[in-house]
Enzyme design. Sequence first.
Site, short mmCIF file in Angstrom:
data_model
loop_
_atom_site.label_atom_id
_atom_site.label_comp_id
_atom_site.label_asym_id
_atom_site.label_seq_id
_atom_site.Cartn_x
_atom_site.Cartn_y
_atom_site.Cartn_z
N HIS A 18 0.85 -1.12 -0.05
CA HIS A 18 -0.01 -0.01 -0.03
C HIS A 18 0.94 1.24 0.13
O HIS A 18 0.44 2.19 -0.65
CB HIS A 18 -0.99 -0.07 1.10
N ASP A 116 -6.39 5.47 1.13
CA ASP A 116 -6.21 4.08 0.82
C ASP A 116 -7.62 3.20 0.75
O ASP A 116 -8.31 3.65 1.52
CB ASP A 116 -5.16 3.26 1.70
BR1 BUP Z 1 9.58 -8.58 -0.51
C1 BUP Z 1 9.85 -7.15 -1.39
N1 BUP Z 1 11.45 -5.34 -2.18
O1 BUP Z 1 12.28 -7.37 -1.02
P1 BUP Z 1 2.77 -6.59 -3.69
C2 BUP Z 1 8.99 -6.31 -1.95
N2 BUP Z 1 9.32 -4.92 -2.54
O2 BUP Z 1 10.94 -3.65 -3.34
P2 BUP Z 1 2.50 -7.47 -1.11
C3 BUP Z 1 10.56 -4.57 -2.56
O3 BUP Z 1 7.02 -4.25 -2.25
P3 BUP Z 1 -0.29 -6.86 -0.77
C4 BUP Z 1 11.16 -6.58 -1.47
O4 BUP Z 1 8.47 -4.16 -5.47
C5 BUP Z 1 6.24 -4.26 -4.18
O5 BUP Z 1 6.20 -2.61 -4.82
C6 BUP Z 1 7.56 -4.48 -4.33
O6 BUP Z 1 3.77 -5.22 -3.06
C7 BUP Z 1 8.05 -4.25 -2.97
O7 BUP Z 1 2.89 -7.53 -2.45
C8 BUP Z 1 5.83 -4.30 -3.06
O8 BUP Z 1 3.56 -6.98 -4.78
C9 BUP Z 1 5.00 -5.40 -2.63
O9 BUP Z 1 1.68 -5.91 -3.82
O10 BUP Z 1 1.27 -6.50 -0.80
O11 BUP Z 1 3.51 -6.74 -0.37
O12 BUP Z 1 2.34 -8.87 -0.66
O13 BUP Z 1 -0.47 -8.09 0.14
O14 BUP Z 1 -1.03 -5.68 -0.41
O15 BUP Z 1 -0.77 -7.30 -2.10
#
Ligand code: BUP
Length: 457
Positions: A18, A116
């Site tokens: 988020h 959000d």
């Molecule tokens: Br782990 C990781 N580095 O090591 P998602 C994640 N990320 O930059 P999530 C990193 O966190 P929800 C790491 O690039 C993305 O922008 C990644 O978001 C970054 O999954 C973010 O992909 C992760 O939407 O959240 O965190 O499981 O449960 O809200 O989908």
Amino acid sequence: DSMSAPHVALLPSSGMGHLMPFLRLAAALLAKEVRVMLITAHPMVSEAENEALSSFLSAFDKVTSERLDLLRIDPEQSMATDDPFYRHIDLIRCSSHLLSPLLSSASPPLSAIMTDMSLVSAVLPVTRALAIPNYVLFTSSARMLTLFVSSHRIFNWKVMAEETDEVQIPGQEPMPIRWIPSSFLQDENDFLRNYLVENGRSMMESEGILINTFEDFEHDTLKALNDGKVISTLPQLIPIGPLPPLDHETGIGLAWLDDQLSQSVVYVSFGSRTAISRNQMRELGEGLLSSGFRFLWVVKDKKVDRDDGEELDMVVGRELMTRLRERGLVMKSWVAQNEILRHHAIGGFVTHCGWNSIVEAIWNGVPILAWPQHGDQKINSSLVLRSGIGIWEERWGWPITEPAVKAEKIAARIKEMMCNELLRSRARAMKEAARNAIAIDGSSTKGLMELIGLWKN
Ligand code: BUP
């Protein structure tokens, strides 16, 4: 000129999934001469959030940063959940009246606030009392939005799930029940279920919904939503994606990757809040080895990074780690994901299909092997499959349960992703489309500019 520049507040909720899109939205608004007030709730849940926020603020010193200091409430009174991220959302909800002085003292006065998707119902009463237009930033897919906004019309998901195996959302093709996030399928006494439904309903009362997707990726769903086919009371829906990653989002050097051949390395990550079982980790490790490809694997053993203290040798197993180190890089989060995805050496992405991860893969033209674990991730995976930019083996765990998916199966799917030229060319085409969407005359740019235009009047 800066006197007439609109001033907008941004209110992200808990978790990197988020926070990241909000930071990128803040940058996109700044680039269009909008003044931004970023409100974050403290203390944050993870170390990753703290670090992302402080590096963002040092890169963008024009942003005004405001803190919402969360009330300390008895966990017993808080939402019945043991997930620290949901608990945190509930704390923001209980502390939302504290936003009022922050918002009303903004100078110049606020033209709007972006909230959000998980905080709309809590924040709307506050912004309404202050007569500040409240927009929602929806941090998942448009397809997921169809479910969210219809949830309050579907009388009882749980009962329905027992009677049928598909959900019929108006204006959409039927969606298998097994794709629905489990929280929706709880009974009517479940706090989290009710909270999600309530937020879906409250979105109807917002001024508009911004969404991190774009025409060419979700054309039909966006059209059905905007034509009022899903729900006639939907406020304007504005696709503004893909929100581009920011230059300062860099991590430790990637010398190892620099030495690899183009498109030869598999990147594996299940996002910032999904820990997989140790049993499944070992199978995954063996699967990576027998795929024959080199790999960069981000291991997550605990939901919240602060708890993730154990050495990789313990988590993955020393013997396996020794073999893994010969063929690839195994790291703990945090890594700078976009920096990895854009590296020429990366040829495929094994992902849980969190929405941001999909958007970042598209942004960089990287083919996907979808391995959803919970929440919106199956719905997101179905979009990956349909658009042809990746593959999805639907029989794999949901949530990660025993028995673990076996190494040979994982290896076979990895090979399929890495060797399929059609996937690669579709991923490349989608990357083109993504970049066009936010070019000067792109569909997402137009939507954002029209919105900013409204605030100027
Ligand atoms: Br782990 C990781 N580095 O090591 P998602 C994640 N990320 O930059 P999530 C990193 O966190 P929800 C790491 O690039 C993305 O922008 C990644 O978001 C970054 O999954 C973010 O992909 C992760 O939407 O959240 O965190 O499981 O449960 O809200 O989908």
